[in-house]
Design an enzyme around this catalytic site. Structure first.
Site, PDB file in Angstrom:
ATOM      1  N   GLN A  87      29.445  42.172  39.546  1.00  0.00           N
ATOM      2  CA  GLN A  87      30.479  41.676  40.443  1.00  0.00           C
ATOM      3  C   GLN A  87      31.845  42.183  39.979  1.00  0.00           C
ATOM      4  OE1 GLN A  87      28.447  40.869  42.336  1.00  0.00           O
ATOM      5  NE2 GLN A  87      27.646  38.794  42.320  1.00  0.00           N
ATOM      6  N   THR A  88      32.809  42.129  40.881  1.00  0.00           N
ATOM      7  CA  THR A  88      34.175  42.505  40.533  1.00  0.00           C
ATOM      8  C   THR A  88      34.769  41.427  39.637  1.00  0.00           C
ATOM      9  OG1 THR A  88      34.459  43.642  42.638  1.00  0.00           O
ATOM     10  CG2 THR A  88      36.451  43.114  41.419  1.00  0.00           C
ATOM     11  N   LEU A  89      34.956  41.755  38.370  1.00  0.00           N
ATOM     12  CA  LEU A  89      35.485  40.780  37.427  1.00  0.00           C
ATOM     13  C   LEU A  89      37.013  40.777  37.394  1.00  0.00           C
ATOM     14  CD1 LEU A  89      33.001  41.374  34.473  1.00  0.00           C
ATOM     15  CD2 LEU A  89      32.852  39.716  36.329  1.00  0.00           C
ATOM     16  N   ASN A  90      37.606  41.919  37.676  1.00  0.00           N
ATOM     17  CA  ASN A  90      39.057  42.035  37.692  1.00  0.00           C
ATOM     18  C   ASN A  90      39.475  43.037  38.762  1.00  0.00           C
ATOM     19  OD1 ASN A  90      40.102  40.463  35.244  1.00  0.00           O
ATOM     20  ND2 ASN A  90      38.508  41.744  34.330  1.00  0.00           N
TER      21      ASN A  90
ATOM     22  N   TRP B 233      39.329  39.852  46.100  1.00  0.00           N
ATOM     23  CA  TRP B 233      40.491  39.499  45.271  1.00  0.00           C
ATOM     24  C   TRP B 233      41.795  39.731  46.034  1.00  0.00           C
ATOM     25  CZ3 TRP B 233      40.505  37.874  40.022  1.00  0.00           C
ATOM     26  CH2 TRP B 233      39.233  37.691  39.486  1.00  0.00           C
TER      27      TRP B 233
END
Length: 240
Positions: free
Chosen positions: A24-27, A131
């Site tokens: 997954q996109t962590l940042n 995000w």
């Protein structure tokens, strides 16, 4: 890989994970900073700068972070640029689907806003959020609309909205300036002033900006242009 590891393939998979593993996109990586929005007596003004930063590097300086959706809605985004591009893609697909239904109805700002609250909350529950902090502005049937949605699915509607660092620096300026009979030119000036203050104070901000307006005549999104700034300091005058 199979030829190299042979019988020890299971050890390789244990070390690096299964071949179908997802991350997954962590940042966020390429990001935009604050978006400013304010309602005026006949419409909505949204403003944002045109910088997309790669970490702390001011990498892309001509990025448009305000987009039109359908005939009566605009959306501006802070946060991960690729996630915003995905959001614009699914919104365009939604508009096309609505057009193909041929029911003489058009998507309204409130409907798009509500749809985005569900999309963002759904992705949050999958632990794979988009995000972004989104500002949705629109005008339909004589009513103005201004709403906010973030990566957690948190949403609200207000007369003044700012995302990113602007939530700390711009909101007081917007609230001080807002009144029910605010004119378009006054609203645009307030948004420009907020973006100028953010350029002075926010390391991820830029002095090249876009201003978008929407009212009964439709929407208009300017090409990115440079704000006038003043960096002169006269210590002698302040000492007096």
């Amino acid at each position: 890989i199979n030829a190299e590891y042979g019988e020890n393939m299971s050890l390789y998979q244990h070390a690096v994970g299964p071949e179908d593993a997802r991350k997954q996109t962590l940042n966020p990586y390429v990001t935009g900073t604050s978006v400013i929005g304010i309602r005026y007596n006949d419409g909505v003004v949204i403003g944002a700068d045109s910088l997309a930063s790669y970490g702390s590097l001011a990498r892309f300086t001509n990025v448009e972070r305000i987009k039109s959706v359908g005939e009566s809605t605009m959306i501006g985004a802070s946060g991960e640029l690729s996630d915003f591009q995905y959001i614009v893609k699914i919104l365009n697909e939604l508009v096309i689907s609505d057009f193909c239904s041929d029911d003489k109805k058009k998507l309204q700002p409130l409907e798009i806003y509500t749809y985005l609250t569900r999309v963002m909350y759904n992705r949050r529950n999958k632990f794979d959020p988009l995000w972004n902090q989104l500002v949705i502005g629109g005008y339909k049937d004589g009513e103005t609309f201004l709403g906010f949605v973030d990566l957690y699915g948190t949403s609200f509607r207000e007369n003044t909205i700012a995302t990113g660092y602007g939530a700390y620096l711009a909101i007081p300026l917007l609230r001080k300036a807002w009144r029910p009979d605010l004119k378009q030119e006054e609203a645009k000036k307030v948004v420009e002033d907020c973006l100028r203050v953010l350029f002075y104070r926010d390391a991820r901000a830029f002095n090249k900006v876009q201003i978008a307006t929407i009212d009964a005549s439709g929407f208009q999104i300017t090409e990115p242009y440079t704000l006038e700034t003043n960096w002169k300091l006269d210590y002698r005058q302040s000492a007096e």
